[in-house]
Scaffold this motif. Structure first.
Motif, short mmCIF file in Angstrom:
data_model
loop_
_atom_site.label_atom_id
_atom_site.label_comp_id
_atom_site.label_asym_id
_atom_site.label_seq_id
_atom_site.Cartn_x
_atom_site.Cartn_y
_atom_site.Cartn_z
N ARG A 220 0.82 -1.23 0.00
CA ARG A 220 0.00 0.00 0.00
C ARG A 220 0.85 1.27 0.00
O ARG A 220 0.34 2.36 0.25
CB ARG A 220 -0.91 0.00 1.24
CG ARG A 220 -1.94 -1.11 1.21
CD ARG A 220 -2.65 -1.25 2.55
NE ARG A 220 -3.79 -2.15 2.47
CZ ARG A 220 -3.73 -3.47 2.68
NH1 ARG A 220 -2.56 -4.04 2.99
NH2 ARG A 220 -4.82 -4.21 2.59
N ARG A 282 -10.40 5.12 12.58
CA ARG A 282 -9.50 3.96 12.74
C ARG A 282 -9.54 3.44 14.18
O ARG A 282 -9.30 2.28 14.44
CB ARG A 282 -8.07 4.29 12.32
CG ARG A 282 -7.37 5.30 13.20
CD ARG A 282 -6.00 4.83 13.67
NE ARG A 282 -5.69 5.58 14.88
CZ ARG A 282 -5.62 5.04 16.07
NH1 ARG A 282 -5.81 3.76 16.26
NH2 ARG A 282 -5.36 5.78 17.13
N TRP A 330 -10.70 9.37 2.48
CA TRP A 330 -9.29 9.01 2.29
C TRP A 330 -8.53 9.10 3.61
O TRP A 330 -7.65 8.30 3.90
CB TRP A 330 -8.63 9.91 1.24
CG TRP A 330 -8.89 9.41 -0.14
CD1 TRP A 330 -9.73 9.95 -1.07
CD2 TRP A 330 -8.35 8.22 -0.72
NE1 TRP A 330 -9.73 9.18 -2.21
CE2 TRP A 330 -8.88 8.11 -2.03
CE3 TRP A 330 -7.46 7.24 -0.29
CZ2 TRP A 330 -8.56 7.06 -2.88
CZ3 TRP A 330 -7.14 6.19 -1.14
CH2 TRP A 330 -7.68 6.11 -2.42
N ARG A 333 -8.76 5.91 5.51
CA ARG A 333 -7.86 4.86 5.01
C ARG A 333 -6.40 5.18 5.32
O ARG A 333 -5.64 4.31 5.76
CB ARG A 333 -8.01 4.74 3.49
CG ARG A 333 -8.99 3.67 3.10
CD ARG A 333 -9.21 3.66 1.61
NE ARG A 333 -8.12 3.00 0.88
CZ ARG A 333 -8.20 2.72 -0.42
NH1 ARG A 333 -9.31 3.01 -1.09
NH2 ARG A 333 -7.21 2.13 -1.05
N THR A 336 -5.45 5.11 9.06
CA THR A 336 -5.42 3.71 9.53
C THR A 336 -4.13 3.03 9.05
O THR A 336 -3.44 2.35 9.83
CB THR A 336 -6.66 2.93 9.03
OG1 THR A 336 -7.83 3.68 9.37
CG2 THR A 336 -6.76 1.56 9.66
N LEU A 373 -8.28 -1.73 7.91
CA LEU A 373 -7.97 -1.13 6.62
C LEU A 373 -8.55 -1.97 5.48
O LEU A 373 -9.13 -1.43 4.53
CB LEU A 373 -6.44 -1.03 6.50
CG LEU A 373 -5.85 -0.35 5.27
CD1 LEU A 373 -6.44 1.03 5.08
CD2 LEU A 373 -4.32 -0.25 5.42
N MET A 376 -12.12 -1.26 5.12
CA MET A 376 -12.38 0.06 4.50
C MET A 376 -12.16 -0.01 3.00
O MET A 376 -12.92 0.58 2.23
CB MET A 376 -11.45 1.12 5.11
CG MET A 376 -11.76 1.41 6.56
SD MET A 376 -10.61 2.66 7.20
CE MET A 376 -10.71 2.28 8.95
N GLU A 377 -11.12 -0.71 2.59
CA GLU A 377 -10.84 -0.80 1.14
C GLU A 377 -11.99 -1.49 0.42
O GLU A 377 -12.39 -1.07 -0.66
CB GLU A 377 -9.52 -1.55 0.92
CG GLU A 377 -8.32 -0.70 1.34
CD GLU A 377 -7.04 -1.51 1.54
OE1 GLU A 377 -5.99 -0.89 1.72
OE2 GLU A 377 -7.09 -2.76 1.54
N PHE A 380 -14.97 1.05 0.17
CA PHE A 380 -14.57 2.45 -0.02
C PHE A 380 -15.58 3.26 -0.84
O PHE A 380 -15.80 4.44 -0.57
CB PHE A 380 -13.17 2.52 -0.64
CG PHE A 380 -12.55 3.88 -0.48
CD1 PHE A 380 -12.44 4.47 0.77
CD2 PHE A 380 -12.09 4.60 -1.58
CE1 PHE A 380 -11.89 5.74 0.93
CE2 PHE A 380 -11.55 5.86 -1.43
CZ PHE A 380 -11.43 6.43 -0.17
#
Ligand code: ADP
Ligand code: GN1
Ligand code: MG
Length: 397
Positions: A220, A282, A330, A333, A336, A373, A376-377, A380
């Motif tokens: 990432r 987070r 954003w 993400r 986190t 994370l 969340m991805e 999103f």
């Protein structure tokens, strides 16, 4: 350890271990610099990872009124984290003075809705002891409670409202009046570089055991600069932000259940709204503690995210432009990811930054962030949709 009321936490007398933790002479010296009356007892307080927090009590009730204070929060600022602790105290002083005025003007009660910092006898907003440590003293906010886990969307929304309102109240605060207490605090690309260094040096000989987590972060790396690039290109503007907007940094009124006061102001400095939004998500958009060892229990909870977003936008009084609204998702993400990087870096460096009370705690913390994370991805698009300007505008400030 959750949830607790501030009062419940101090009802019992300090244990022997807690007493041992405190050096009475040192504390006496500090207290005398502030010129407050003798306390009857003192105990360690809170669950912070950085500073040392103590509750002082005179034992004559829960009035908490200026001039009749019976409880105080005394904190030693961590000198290895904050290289200039006196600047931290000066920042907190300026912010709380400003907020006191703002809350008074709107008819609120500044002694409950804002931290009240007591200056030392020499007029400075801190006292230095003979070891060179810097201490600050504030009023214990009576009738308050804080939470380590949100539990319900309504409660999490209230904390969002508190952090949103914090930004609203400080929107005209002159940025040049604040020192950057930890430079590059939320500079995620720099955090990433430091992480790569930690992997290379492998000071504690732990890298081989966490190759999976290292890979999760490396895959990432390109995401790290999304917010910093937008600052550099002028798309996002900096304002006064809290930067450590965990749920347990909001005090709630224990009678009404409403949010009362945003605390823990050490890292208040120029930043992005996305940092505060992201740090809250987070920490709070799941049903477990930050260091939960059983990852099967950890899950990003979209309904908590949605509730927080609504509260945050309501509290901030619609001050955000469209691109800032987008940046909030954003922020969730990236902060986190950043926190996973920070915890894993500390694990690789041998647990030198965050307070730990068991082996592997920083690794557990990093793993929780990575798991959140991933959630969340996966969601999103929905996260962005919640912040769609058309929808966000329906939130009445
Ligand atoms: P840390 O840096 O250790 O996180 P905090 O300032 O957040 O320190 O304080 C730790 C805990 O102590 C908070 O979560 C809150 O429960 C309690 N606390 C801190 N300041 C006050 C205050 N002024 N009044 C009442 N409770 C407080
Ligand atoms: C630290 O002191 P505390 O526990 O409120 C840290 C935050 C992290 C947090 C993780 C100055 O906050 O940045 O997000 O731990 N504070 C500092 O729980 O590094
Ligand atoms: Mg705190």
């Amino acid at each position: 350890m959750h949830p607790f009321t501030a009062e419940e936490k101090q009802e019992k007398q300090p244990t022997a271990a807690e007493k041992q933790d405190i050096q009475p002479d040192e504390i006496r010296e500090v207290i005398s610099s502030f010129g407050i009356p003798e306390y009857e007892w003192i105990r360690r307080y809170g669950n912070g990872h950085i500073n040392d927090t103590y509750l002082l009590e005179r034992g004559d009730g829960d009035r908490g009124l200026p001039g009749q204070d019976s409880r105080y929060i005394l904190q030693r600022i961590n000198r290895s984290v904050f290289v200039h602790p006196e600047e931290v105290a000066e920042n907190v002083w300026r912010i709380t003075q400003y907020l006191h005025r703002a809350v008074r003007e709107t008819g609120g009660d500044p002694f409950r809705e804002v931290l009240t910092v007591f200056p030392a006898k020499d007029g400075k907003p801190y006292a230095r002891d003979s070891n060179g440590d810097v201490w600050r003293l504030s009023l214990f906010i009576h009738g308050s409670m804080s939470y380590e886990i949100a539990g319900t969307p309504a409660l999490f929304a209230s904390s969002g409202e508190a952090f949103g309102h914090f930004q609203y109240l400080l929107k005209d605060f002159d940025l040049s009046g604040l020192t950057e207490t930890i430079p590059d605090f939320h500079n995620t690309p720099k955090r990433y570089q430091r992480f790569e260094e930690a992997v290379r040096k492998d000071m504690a000989g732990r890298a081989a055991g966490v190759s999976k987590e290292i890979e999760e972060i490396r895959s990432r790396s390109s995401v790290c600069s999304i917010l910093t690039d937008q600052i550099h290109s002028g798309l996002l503007r900096r304002s006064v932000t809290h930067n450590d907007s965990k749920l347990n940094n909001v005090l709630f009124d224990r009678e009404t259940g409403r949010p009362l006061c945003v605390i823990d102001l050490d890292t208040v400095m120029p930043g992005l709204a996305a940092y505060d939004f992201g740090d809250s998500i987070r920490f709070g958009a799941n049903h477990n503690l930050e260091d939960e060892p059983d990852l099967d229990r950890v899950e990003f909870d979209f309904s908590l995210y949605e509730a927080y977003a609504e509260g945050f936008l309501k509290g901030s009084g619609a001050i955000f432009e469209e691109r800032e609204l987008h940046s909030l998702a954003w922020g969730a993400r990236i902060i986190t990811l950043e926190q996973a990087i920070r915890f894993l870096t500390d694990y690789l460096e041998g647990d030198r930054y965050y307070r730990t009370d068991r082996e592997g705690q920083n690794l557990d913390r990093a793993r929780v962030q990575i798991k959140l994370l991933r959630g969340m991805e996966e969601q999103f698009r929905q996260m962005l949709a919640v912040l769609d300007p058309a929808r966000a505008l329906q939130v009445t400030p």
